[in-house]
Design an enzyme around this catalytic site. Structure first.
Site, mmCIF file in Angstrom:
data_model
loop_
_atom_site.group_PDB
_atom_site.id
_atom_site.type_symbol
_atom_site.label_atom_id
_atom_site.label_comp_id
_atom_site.label_asym_id
_atom_site.label_seq_id
_atom_site.Cartn_x
_atom_site.Cartn_y
_atom_site.Cartn_z
ATOM 1 C CE LYS A 1 -4.897 -4.222 -10.765
ATOM 2 N NZ LYS A 1 -6.273 -4.454 -10.309
ATOM 3 C CG ASP B 1 -7.926 -5.806 -7.418
ATOM 4 O OD1 ASP B 1 -7.444 -6.905 -7.751
ATOM 5 O OD2 ASP B 1 -8.669 -5.143 -8.180
ATOM 6 C CG ASP C 1 1.605 -3.553 7.207
ATOM 7 O OD1 ASP C 1 2.590 -4.305 7.359
ATOM 8 O OD2 ASP C 1 1.601 -2.360 7.558
ATOM 9 C CG ASP D 1 5.407 -3.286 2.315
ATOM 10 O OD1 ASP D 1 5.712 -3.600 3.481
ATOM 11 O OD2 ASP D 1 5.139 -2.118 1.966
ATOM 12 C CE1 TYR E 1 8.463 -2.541 -1.746
ATOM 13 C CE2 TYR E 1 10.149 -2.148 -0.113
ATOM 14 C CZ TYR E 1 8.830 -2.298 -0.435
ATOM 15 O OH TYR E 1 7.872 -2.213 0.548
HETATM 16 C C1 IPM Z 1 8.485 -4.247 5.806
HETATM 17 C C2 IPM Z 1 8.683 -2.767 5.926
HETATM 18 C C3 IPM Z 1 9.815 -2.332 4.994
HETATM 19 C C4 IPM Z 1 9.400 -2.671 3.562
HETATM 20 C C5 IPM Z 1 10.198 -0.853 5.130
HETATM 21 C C6 IPM Z 1 10.666 -0.533 6.532
HETATM 22 C C7 IPM Z 1 11.255 -0.457 4.133
HETATM 23 O O1 IPM Z 1 7.489 -2.104 5.653
HETATM 24 O O2 IPM Z 1 9.455 -4.996 6.040
HETATM 25 O O3 IPM Z 1 7.368 -4.681 5.516
HETATM 26 O O4 IPM Z 1 8.694 -1.903 2.920
HETATM 27 O O5 IPM Z 1 9.821 -3.732 3.093
HETATM 28 MG MG MG Z 2 5.815 -3.406 5.448
#
Ligand code: IPM
Ligand code: MG
Length: 366
Positions: free
Chosen positions: A191, A224, A252, A248, A140
């Protein structure tokens, strides 16, 4: 008095933060929580008025606040601003400027949501783990980065994944200490079969554990495999520690083990000062969801559960945190559902109504 800076942000951010704000106000009024709530300007709207996405007054306020409650950022309005303006005020910049290096994303399954969840109930049973995502380093922020034009006219985009010993150890220590307060198990994710930064990550986490945390059961997974394990058997995890981009992605993915992304809260914490206090930003994991913004249908529970994390981690109110989590659990058990967590055949309620339900459950439990 403790000061909480509130930034609604963009998309559904202001809507969900509005409900979280009412919950904080409830604790101030009904449980004598000594807080001052300060709404702060941020985003495309702030840019129109001040020429900055993150105006100076907001920067000063969030640096001085005991905690920040953040909604969401992103969407078409922000995307339309000049690149430099966006970079000046981005969420990534806030995370970096305040040294919020440890991002906690707890994943807890609610039995009431088993039917609505995309995973089978037997897979969801007993899910209770935390992803500790490194938030200040990795790809990042790594340099060099950019898009260049090659002599043959092709364009080449590039980023750099980089981690130093101290960056790895700082977040690993945080995760090992967290594991000590839970079930004593830490899974470190990298990884290392492909990336040198992953080799270093693995070596440093293992060395710290061996030197200072022999009581913690440490395992390692490639990212993975970890993604697959989170879907196959999420209840196997206690604490996961991983880098910025893997965290990140995995968070999700892990959201599905909680029923919906709309349910996930998070805390982003800085280093502890001499008195043990940390700078802290609390935000739901979901983004700005421009497609449903302004419709009053977003799920505010991720934002409300972020307040529970704030009560526990910054405000020193573990009992109030448990009271709030209990109220959210009772609300779900009673059948209240926003659209994202509604099982087939259930009529969903809106953002505000869900906030009302949580407040009513708090009233009953208090
Ligand atoms: C998160 C989001 C952020 C990230 C985006 C909005 C930049 O996806 O907080 O998970 O990638 O960190
Ligand atoms: Mg995110």
């Amino acid at each position: 008095m403790m000061t909480i800076a509130i930034i609604g942000g963009e998309g559904i951010g202001p809507e969900v933060t509005g409900e979280a704000r009412r919950v904080l106000a409830w604790f101030a009024a009904r449980r004598r929580l000594p807080v001052v709530l300060q709404d702060q300007a941020y985003g495309a709207e702030a840019y129109r008025r001040t020429g900055e996405v993150l105006p100076a007054a907001t920067r000063a306020a969030i640096a001085a606040a005991d905690a920040i409650l953040f909604g969401a950022t992103g969407g078409p309005e922000l995307a339309a601003l000049p690149d430099a303006a966006r970079a000046q005020g981005g969420l990534l910049k806030i995370r970096k400027d305040l040294t919020l290096f440890a991002n906690l994303r707890p994943i807890v399954s609610h039995p009431a949501l088993y039917e609505a969840a995309p995973l089978k109930a037997r897979v969801l049973e007993g899910v209770d783990f935390v992803i500790v995502r490194e938030l200040n380093g990795g790809i990042y922020f790594g340099e060099p980065r950019g898009i260049e034009t090659l002599p043959d006219g092709q364009r080449r985009g590039f980023n750099t994944q980089t981690y130093t010993t101290s960056e790895i150890r700082r977040v690993a220590r945080f995760a090992l200490e967290l594991a000590r307060t839970r079930r004593g198990r830490l899974c470190s994710v990298d990884k290392a079969n492909v990336m040198e930064s992953g080799v270093l990550w693995r070596e440093e986490v293992q060395a710290l554990r061996d030197a200072e945390f022999p009581d913690i059961a440490l395992s390692h997974l490639y990212v993975d495999n970890c993604a697959m394990q989170i879907v196959r058997q999420p209840s196997q995890f206690d604490v996961i520690v991983t880098d910025n981009i893997f965290g990140d992605i995995l968070s999700d993915c892990a959201a599905m083990a909680a029923g919906s992304l709309g349910m996930l809260p998070s805390a982003s914490l800085g280093p502890a000062d001499a008195t043990g206090r940390r700078q802290a930003l609390y935000e739901p994991v979901h983004g700005s969801a421009p497609d449903i913004a302004g419709k009053g249908i977003a799920n505010p529970l991720g934002a409300i559960l972020s307040v529970a994390m704030m009560l526990r981690l910054t405000l020193g109110r573990p009992e109030d945190a448990a009271l709030l989590e209990g109220a959210v659990g009772a609300t779900l058990a009673a059948g209240a559902r926003t659209a994202d967590i509604a099982e087939p055949g259930v009529v969903p309620i809106g953002t505000r109504a869900m906030g009302d339900e949580v407040l009513a459950a708090l009233d009953r439990a208090n």
